[in-house]
Design a protein around this motif. Structure first.
Motif, short mmCIF file in Angstrom:
data_model
loop_
_atom_site.label_atom_id
_atom_site.label_comp_id
_atom_site.label_asym_id
_atom_site.label_seq_id
_atom_site.Cartn_x
_atom_site.Cartn_y
_atom_site.Cartn_z
N GLY A 35 48.50 36.31 36.48
CA GLY A 35 47.18 36.31 37.09
C GLY A 35 46.11 36.27 36.01
N CYS A 39 43.00 41.20 36.08
CA CYS A 39 43.31 41.22 37.52
C CYS A 39 44.14 42.43 37.93
CB CYS A 39 44.01 39.93 37.95
SG CYS A 39 45.71 39.79 37.37
N SER A 204 45.31 37.39 42.30
CA SER A 204 43.96 36.84 42.24
C SER A 204 43.17 37.58 41.16
CB SER A 204 43.26 37.02 43.59
OG SER A 204 43.03 38.40 43.83
N ARG A 211 48.23 36.48 45.78
CA ARG A 211 47.88 35.18 46.35
C ARG A 211 49.11 34.49 46.92
NH1 ARG A 211 44.49 31.30 42.63
NH2 ARG A 211 44.61 30.18 44.59
N GLU A 244 40.05 30.60 38.76
CA GLU A 244 39.88 32.04 38.69
C GLU A 244 40.04 32.54 37.26
OE1 GLU A 244 42.24 34.17 41.51
OE2 GLU A 244 40.68 33.93 43.03
#
Length: 255
Positions: A35, A39, A204, A211, A244
């Motif tokens: 990630g 995160c 995420s 996710r 992201e």
């Protein structure tokens, strides 16, 4: 023994780091967690290992640990965490010293894990005499010595050069193929995730949520660097994370 994260949420003050994270880690499987930066990957690993208690939700240990298990959960850290005044043998023996084992039993365990991690010829060496890769092998041998139900690995290869990372990935796969272990492996390196994970959980950006959990269909022992199937999966993961990751990087840089 299976490990389960059941609707975990975790906060530090007003900041929510993880939100409603649920994951199952079946016995004998390696789950990689990836990630964007910040995160909550390492936080999740600490929660799974009982180093912190989640703000909400729970971590469940389901079923019995394996026969001969001295510690259900054990860690392998990024920075090796070796005692510099102890030899290789002494660093491994440290985790056995509070278990009331007879000397011959302890020596047998140490000899076994040193042989499995290719360290038998280095048992008298001090950490300062070892390369980074050798130090991490000692850390892995120390974790294996307690025959854990689950190994929790926090970016264990990130401090190593590319060639040493490849060698250590081969070693981990070899260890698993000879005696399958359960692992939760946190990494920012997508190549490591597709080489080592039976499944890959993608978080995420903060607050970290699951996710997607992606299954890697290839047998762990059949994976090799540069394989088209692995590179395609790596590209898929990066495409999923790219926006992201960029946003998280800019967010961290602005703090």
């Amino acid at each position: 023994m299976d490990l389960r994260a059941d609707h975990i949420t975790h906060r530090y003050g007003d900041m929510t780091v993880l939100e409603d994270v649920s994951l199952d880690i079946p016995a004998g499987e390696i789950l990689c967690i990836i990630g964007p930066s910040g995160c909550g990957k390492s936080t999740l690993l600490r929660l799974l290992g009982g180093l912190e208690k989640p703000t909400a939700g729970q971590v469940l240990q389901l079923g019995a640990p394996p026969a001969g298990c001295l510690n259900p959960l054990t860690y392998v850290f990024q920075d090796f965490a070796l005692l510099p005044w102890r030899s290789v043998q002494g660093n491994v023996s440290l985790v056995l010293e509070d278990h009331g084992l007879e000397r011959h039993a302890s020596d047998a365990i140490i000899d076994d894990v040193l042989a499995r991690t290719k360290l038998s010829d280095f048992k008298a060496a001090l950490p300062r005499q070892l390369s980074g890769g050798m130090k991490q092998r000692v850390a892995i041998a120390r974790a294996l010595a307690v025959n854990p139900a689950v190994m929790l690995l926090d970016e264990p290869l990130s401090a190593l050069d590319a060639q040493t990372r490849e060698l250590l990935m081969d070693d981990l796969i070899g260890l698993w193929s000879r005696q399958p272990f359960t692992g939760v492996y946190v990494t920012h390196n997508l190549a490591e995730a597709v080489r080592l994970g039976h499944r890959i959980a993608v978080l995420s950006r903060r607050p970290g949520r699951v996710r997607e959990v992606i299954e890697v269909p290839m047998d762990l022992t059949d994976r090799r660097p540069g394989m088209a199937e692995l590179e395609q999966m790596q590209s898929r993961l990066w495409n999923m994370m790219r926006d992201e990751a960029l946003a998280a990087d800019q967010e961290l840089a602005d703090v």
